[in-house]
Motif scaffolding. Structure first.
Motif, PDB file in Angstrom:
ATOM      1  N   SER A  34       0.774  -2.362 -23.151  1.00 43.23           N
ATOM      2  CA  SER A  34       0.830  -0.573 -22.771  1.00 43.23           C
ATOM      3  C   SER A  34       2.040   0.242 -23.658  1.00 43.23           C
ATOM      4  O   SER A  34       2.187   1.041 -23.201  1.00 43.23           O
ATOM      5  N   GLY A  35       2.866  -0.470 -24.049  1.00 42.99           N
ATOM      6  CA  GLY A  35       4.212   0.127 -24.726  1.00 42.99           C
ATOM      7  C   GLY A  35       5.275  -0.023 -24.089  1.00 42.99           C
ATOM      8  O   GLY A  35       6.371   0.322 -24.680  1.00 42.99           O
ATOM      9  N   ARG A  36       5.458  -0.671 -22.733  1.00 43.37           N
ATOM     10  CA  ARG A  36       6.656  -0.912 -22.367  1.00 43.37           C
ATOM     11  C   ARG A  36       7.313  -1.849 -22.616  1.00 43.37           C
ATOM     12  O   ARG A  36       6.912  -3.208 -22.483  1.00 43.37           O
ATOM     13  N   ARG A  37       8.210  -1.859 -23.499  1.00 38.79           N
ATOM     14  CA  ARG A  37       9.055  -3.296 -24.034  1.00 38.79           C
ATOM     15  C   ARG A  37      10.004  -3.277 -23.415  1.00 38.79           C
ATOM     16  O   ARG A  37      11.364  -2.791 -23.379  1.00 38.79           O
ATOM     17  N   ALA A  38      10.406  -4.542 -22.365  1.00 42.30           N
ATOM     18  CA  ALA A  38      11.528  -4.595 -21.780  1.00 42.30           C
ATOM     19  C   ALA A  38      11.505  -6.257 -22.024  1.00 42.30           C
ATOM     20  O   ALA A  38      10.722  -6.895 -22.567  1.00 42.30           O
ATOM     21  N   ALA A  39      12.783  -6.638 -21.700  1.00 46.13           N
ATOM     22  CA  ALA A  39      13.272  -8.144 -21.657  1.00 46.13           C
ATOM     23  C   ALA A  39      12.374  -8.899 -20.762  1.00 46.13           C
ATOM     24  O   ALA A  39      11.957  -8.554 -19.524  1.00 46.13           O
ATOM     25  N   TYR A  40      11.845 -10.145 -21.216  1.00 45.29           N
ATOM     26  CA  TYR A  40      11.140 -10.955 -20.472  1.00 45.29           C
ATOM     27  C   TYR A  40      11.929 -11.292 -19.202  1.00 45.29           C
ATOM     28  O   TYR A  40      12.920 -11.737 -19.148  1.00 45.29           O
ATOM     29  N   PRO A  41      11.147 -11.189 -18.048  1.00 51.65           N
ATOM     30  CA  PRO A  41      12.120 -11.435 -16.711  1.00 51.65           C
ATOM     31  C   PRO A  41      12.002 -12.912 -16.453  1.00 51.65           C
ATOM     32  O   PRO A  41      11.270 -13.308 -15.367  1.00 51.65           O
ATOM     33  N   TYR A  42      12.622 -13.778 -17.124  1.00 49.21           N
ATOM     34  CA  TYR A  42      12.749 -15.347 -16.940  1.00 49.21           C
ATOM     35  C   TYR A  42      13.184 -15.762 -15.519  1.00 49.21           C
ATOM     36  O   TYR A  42      12.318 -16.774 -14.854  1.00 49.21           O
ATOM     37  N   GLY A  43      14.110 -15.135 -15.023  1.00 58.80           N
ATOM     38  CA  GLY A  43      14.642 -15.413 -13.575  1.00 58.80           C
ATOM     39  C   GLY A  43      13.246 -15.371 -12.632  1.00 58.80           C
ATOM     40  O   GLY A  43      13.199 -16.151 -11.721  1.00 58.80           O
ATOM     41  N   LEU A  44      12.694 -14.321 -12.798  1.00 56.36           N
ATOM     42  CA  LEU A  44      11.478 -14.040 -11.906  1.00 56.36           C
ATOM     43  C   LEU A  44      10.433 -14.885 -12.074  1.00 56.36           C
ATOM     44  O   LEU A  44       9.883 -15.373 -11.071  1.00 56.36           O
ATOM     45  N   ASP A  45      10.149 -15.121 -13.363  1.00 48.48           N
ATOM     46  CA  ASP A  45       9.020 -15.987 -13.795  1.00 48.48           C
ATOM     47  C   ASP A  45       9.348 -17.446 -13.256  1.00 48.48           C
ATOM     48  O   ASP A  45       8.645 -18.258 -12.668  1.00 48.48           O
ATOM     49  N   ILE A  46      10.571 -18.101 -13.356  1.00 44.65           N
ATOM     50  CA  ILE A  46      10.905 -19.314 -12.799  1.00 44.65           C
ATOM     51  C   ILE A  46      10.960 -19.384 -11.340  1.00 44.65           C
ATOM     52  O   ILE A  46      10.337 -20.438 -10.670  1.00 44.65           O
ATOM     53  N   THR A  47      11.496 -18.544 -10.595  1.00 45.43           N
ATOM     54  CA  THR A  47      11.643 -18.747  -9.319  1.00 45.43           C
ATOM     55  C   THR A  47      10.430 -18.554  -8.448  1.00 45.43           C
ATOM     56  O   THR A  47      10.072 -18.917  -7.414  1.00 45.43           O
ATOM     57  N   LEU A  48       9.499 -17.787  -9.155  1.00 42.89           N
ATOM     58  CA  LEU A  48       7.950 -17.661  -8.581  1.00 42.89           C
ATOM     59  C   LEU A  48       7.180 -18.925  -8.720  1.00 42.89           C
ATOM     60  O   LEU A  48       6.450 -19.494  -7.869  1.00 42.89           O
ATOM     61  N   GLY A  49       7.492 -19.534  -9.695  1.00 39.85           N
ATOM     62  CA  GLY A  49       6.584 -20.889 -10.006  1.00 39.85           C
ATOM     63  C   GLY A  49       7.336 -22.180  -9.635  1.00 39.85           C
ATOM     64  O   GLY A  49       6.635 -23.069  -9.029  1.00 39.85           O
ATOM     65  N   LEU A  50       8.354 -22.224  -9.644  1.00 39.89           N
ATOM     66  CA  LEU A  50       9.212 -23.404  -9.282  1.00 39.89           C
ATOM     67  C   LEU A  50       9.066 -23.975  -7.695  1.00 39.89           C
ATOM     68  O   LEU A  50       8.842 -25.219  -7.548  1.00 39.89           O
ATOM     69  N   PRO A  51       9.106 -23.063  -6.662  1.00 36.31           N
ATOM     70  CA  PRO A  51       8.882 -23.729  -5.362  1.00 36.31           C
ATOM     71  C   PRO A  51       7.413 -24.614  -5.287  1.00 36.31           C
ATOM     72  O   PRO A  51       7.267 -25.438  -4.850  1.00 36.31           O
TER      73      PRO A  51
END
Length: 165
Positions: A34-51
Motif C-alpha cells: 500500500s506504499g508504507r515503506r518501513a523497516a521490517y519488524p524483526y523483533g515483533l516477528d520473532i517474539t510472536l512466533g518463538l513461544p
C-alpha cells in the motif's frame, strides 16, 4: 500418534501456531504494497512466533512429561516473549513509556488467561490432570503474569528509545 502428543490438544496447536508465524509477514506485506515503506519488524516477528516454537519443541521432545519444571518455565518465559512481541508493536507506535510498560504487561496477562481457558476447554476437563488442574492453573497464571511484567519492564525501560533533549 506419538505418546508425548497424547492429550495435549495438538490439533488445536497445529492449527493456531502457523497463524503466529504468518501474521507479521502478511500484515507487513500488505502495508508495503500500500506504499508504507518501513523497516521490517524483526523483533515483533520473532517474539510472536518463538513461544509457539518452544512449546512445540517441548512437546516433541517430551519435556513436559520428563522434566517436572518444564511447564512452569514455559509459562514464565513464553509469556515474557509473547508480551515482548506486543511491546515491540507498541514501540513502533506513539505510545508513552509508562503506557508501553503497562500495556505490554496487560496484554501478556490477558493472553495468559485466554490460554488457560483454551487449555481447560481443549484437554484439561477430560484428562487425568483435572484433579490438580486448579493449583496448576493458578501457578500458570502467576508465572504468565510474572513473565508479562518482566517484559513490560524491559520494553518500557530497557528497550524504550532514548530521546535526545
Amino acid at each position: 500418534d506419538l505418546p508425548q502428543f497424547q492429550g495435549k490438544a495438538m490439533l488445536g496447536r497445529a492449527l493456531t501456531s502457523p497463524i503466529s508465524t504468518l501474521l507479521v509477514p502478511i500484515i507487513f506485506g500488505l502495508a508495503w504494497r500500500s506504499g508504507r515503506r518501513a523497516a521490517y519488524p524483526y523483533g515483533l516477528d520473532i517474539t510472536l512466533g518463538l513461544p509457539f516454537l518452544i512449546d512445540t519443541a517441548g512437546n516433541a521432545l517430551n519435556l513436559y512429561d520428563t522434566i517436572v519444571w518444564w511447564d512452569d518455565l514455559n509459562h514464565l518465559v513464553n509469556w515474557g516473549i509473547l508480551a515482548a512481541g506486543f511491546g515491540f508493536f507498541l514501540l513502533m507506535r506513539p505510545v508513552g513509556q509508562l503506557s508501553t510498560a503497562g500495556l505490554t504487561a496487560g496484554f501478556g496477562a490477558v493472553t495468559a488467561i485466554l490460554w488457560e481457558f483454551a487449555e481447560y476447554i481443549t484437554f484439561v476437563r477430560h484428562s487425568p490432570e483435572l484433579q490438580t488442574a486448579y493449583t496448576d492453573t493458578l501457578g500458570d497464571l502467576m508465572l504468565g503474569l510474572g513473565g508479562s511484567i518482566i517484559a513490560g519492564v524491559i520494553m518500557g525501560w530497557i528497550l524504550w528509545p532514548r530521546r535526545q533533549a
